[in-house]
Design an enzyme around this catalytic site. Sequence first.
Site, PDB file in Angstrom:
ATOM      1  N   HIS A 203      -3.764  -5.146   0.388  1.00 51.55           N
ATOM      2  CA  HIS A 203      -3.209  -5.525   1.696  1.00 51.55           C
ATOM      3  C   HIS A 203      -3.250  -7.041   1.880  1.00 51.55           C
ATOM      4  O   HIS A 203      -4.208  -7.581   2.445  1.00 51.55           O
ATOM      5  CB  HIS A 203      -3.998  -4.845   2.817  1.00 51.55           C
ATOM      6  CG  HIS A 203      -3.667  -3.415   3.022  1.00 51.55           C
ATOM      7  ND1 HIS A 203      -2.594  -3.000   3.786  1.00 51.55           N
ATOM      8  CD2 HIS A 203      -4.247  -2.288   2.546  1.00 51.55           C
ATOM      9  CE1 HIS A 203      -2.537  -1.681   3.792  1.00 51.55           C
ATOM     10  NE2 HIS A 203      -3.528  -1.216   3.039  1.00 51.55           N
TER      11      HIS A 203
ATOM     12  N   GLU B 154      -1.716  -8.688   3.942  1.00 53.87           N
ATOM     13  CA  GLU B 154      -1.557  -9.000   5.366  1.00 53.87           C
ATOM     14  C   GLU B 154      -2.852  -8.815   6.155  1.00 53.87           C
ATOM     15  O   GLU B 154      -2.916  -9.163   7.336  1.00 53.87           O
ATOM     16  CB  GLU B 154      -0.445  -8.127   5.970  1.00 53.87           C
ATOM     17  CG  GLU B 154      -0.834  -6.739   6.411  1.00 53.87           C
ATOM     18  CD  GLU B 154      -1.058  -5.717   5.302  1.00 53.87           C
ATOM     19  OE1 GLU B 154      -1.061  -4.509   5.618  1.00 53.87           O
ATOM     20  OE2 GLU B 154      -1.260  -6.114   4.131  1.00 53.87           O
TER      21      GLU B 154
ATOM     22  N   CYS C 110       0.834  -1.208   0.000  1.00 54.96           N
ATOM     23  CA  CYS C 110       0.000   0.000   0.000  1.00 54.96           C
ATOM     24  C   CYS C 110       0.876   1.269   0.000  1.00 54.96           C
ATOM     25  O   CYS C 110       1.450   1.597  -1.017  1.00 54.96           O
ATOM     26  CB  CYS C 110      -0.992  -0.030   1.153  1.00 54.96           C
ATOM     27  SG  CYS C 110      -2.369   1.143   0.935  1.00 54.96           S
TER      28      CYS C 110
END
Length: 241
Positions: A186, A188, A99
Amino acid sequence: MSSARIIVLRTGDAIPSVAEKCGQFFDYITRTVGDTWSYGWELVDVRLPDVDLPDPRSATGFIITGSPSSVTERAPWMLRTEEYVRRIAAAEVPLLGICFGHQLIGQALGGEVAKNPRGREIGTVRLEVSEGDPILEGQPRVFDVQATHSDSVVRLPPGARVLASTELEPNTIFSVGPYVRGVQHHPEMDDVVIRGYVEARYAIIESEGLDAGAILRNVRPTPENGRTLRNFVRNFCVARV
């Protein structure tokens, strides 16, 4: 020989309501990677003015986190970190930007970051792969990911290749050379985290003319999302140990 450690460059904090329940970006990263990486981790907060930036060759790889800040602010710590990105790239050490980190890499290596002309991208979105790469190993051509951003790499760095895109973000995943990768989404984050982001930014989303309720209802688990991050660790970092 570098020590077996992945250095995570902290560029921001998760929003408080989400951090209270789920932790910080570093927690999301290590939790998602899991036993794919059995060596060391180190967290370096690049926002601190007196931070000691390690020799790039002392690490197995680097991951740059997301941030609520904007690369367009051109803050001193951002400029210092961009120079560090250029050092990491020159040293040919694996580097992944997530990001804000993706945008920082784009800017540092000669691209341009600006507000996404297509508008904010937030929630669970569909990603389409356009070119094969080790970071996408085992991924289907189309899969769902979690996203939250309003800036974009609107001009790619010289020599960059687009690997995947979404409806609102044509440069969702790009590569620069053999060791540098940027992901605008994202990998994660799970649906719990993204749901918290949509809820916290509900009024802002609505003020931009988007249907926050529909976006929130569309948030769902994305089982393929985290594999992108694990692929980076496995194929770029573990491979160097």
